[in-house]
Design a protein around this motif. Structure first.
Motif, short mmCIF file in Angstrom:
data_model
loop_
_atom_site.label_atom_id
_atom_site.label_comp_id
_atom_site.label_asym_id
_atom_site.label_seq_id
_atom_site.Cartn_x
_atom_site.Cartn_y
_atom_site.Cartn_z
N UNK A 64 0.81 -1.22 0.00
CA UNK A 64 0.00 0.00 0.00
C UNK A 64 0.85 1.27 0.00
N UNK A 65 2.14 1.15 0.26
CA UNK A 65 3.02 2.31 0.22
C UNK A 65 3.35 2.75 -1.20
N UNK A 66 3.14 1.87 -2.17
CA UNK A 66 3.39 2.19 -3.58
C UNK A 66 2.07 2.64 -4.19
N UNK A 67 2.02 3.90 -4.62
CA UNK A 67 0.75 4.45 -5.11
C UNK A 67 0.74 4.75 -6.60
N UNK A 68 1.88 4.55 -7.27
CA UNK A 68 1.92 4.79 -8.71
C UNK A 68 2.54 3.58 -9.40
N UNK A 69 2.39 3.51 -10.71
CA UNK A 69 2.91 2.36 -11.47
C UNK A 69 4.42 2.35 -11.48
N UNK A 70 5.02 1.18 -11.48
CA UNK A 70 4.37 -0.11 -11.32
C UNK A 70 4.01 -0.34 -9.86
N UNK A 71 2.79 -0.86 -9.65
CA UNK A 71 2.39 -1.25 -8.31
C UNK A 71 3.28 -2.40 -7.86
N UNK A 72 3.41 -2.61 -6.57
CA UNK A 72 4.28 -3.66 -6.06
C UNK A 72 3.45 -4.66 -5.25
N UNK A 73 3.68 -5.92 -5.53
CA UNK A 73 3.05 -7.01 -4.78
C UNK A 73 4.17 -7.87 -4.20
N UNK A 74 4.23 -7.94 -2.88
CA UNK A 74 5.29 -8.69 -2.20
C UNK A 74 4.85 -10.12 -1.89
N UNK A 75 5.79 -11.02 -1.98
CA UNK A 75 5.55 -12.44 -1.70
C UNK A 75 5.14 -12.61 -0.24
N UNK A 76 4.09 -13.38 -0.02
CA UNK A 76 3.62 -13.69 1.33
C UNK A 76 4.24 -15.02 1.74
N UNK A 77 5.23 -14.96 2.62
CA UNK A 77 5.97 -16.15 3.03
C UNK A 77 5.05 -17.16 3.72
#
Length: 76
Positions: A60-73
């Motif tokens: 949610x800290x990334x608000x512009x492209x490219x959006x970031x999706x982090x791996x859920x361990x």
């Protein structure tokens, strides 16, 4: 697969895990993306497939492209 041409598509990048660095397009900023990899089976059964499941959660800290999706361990 049909693509909704009226949706607001944005570029997203996957960070960490088995799909690290992959880029995709998402509509409406989903909270979670699911990545699957097929797994080989020793015995064939009609209509049965096995896949490894990995989850990527939106940063949610990334608000512009490219959006970031982090791996859920803790992915199942």
């Amino acid at each position: 697969m049909l693509i909704d041409t009226t949706a607001n598509w944005e570029t997203a990048v996957l960070d960490g895990g088995p799909a690290h660095g992959l880029k995709t397009r998402v509509a409406d900023r989903p909270r979670v993306l699911q990545v699957t990899y097929p797994c080989p089976v020793d015995e064939q059964a009609d209509g049965v497939r096995v896949a490894a499941l990995y989850l990527y959660r939106r940063d949610y800290g990334v608000t512009s492209e490219p959006l970031r999706y982090g791996f859920d361990i803790a992915s199942p």
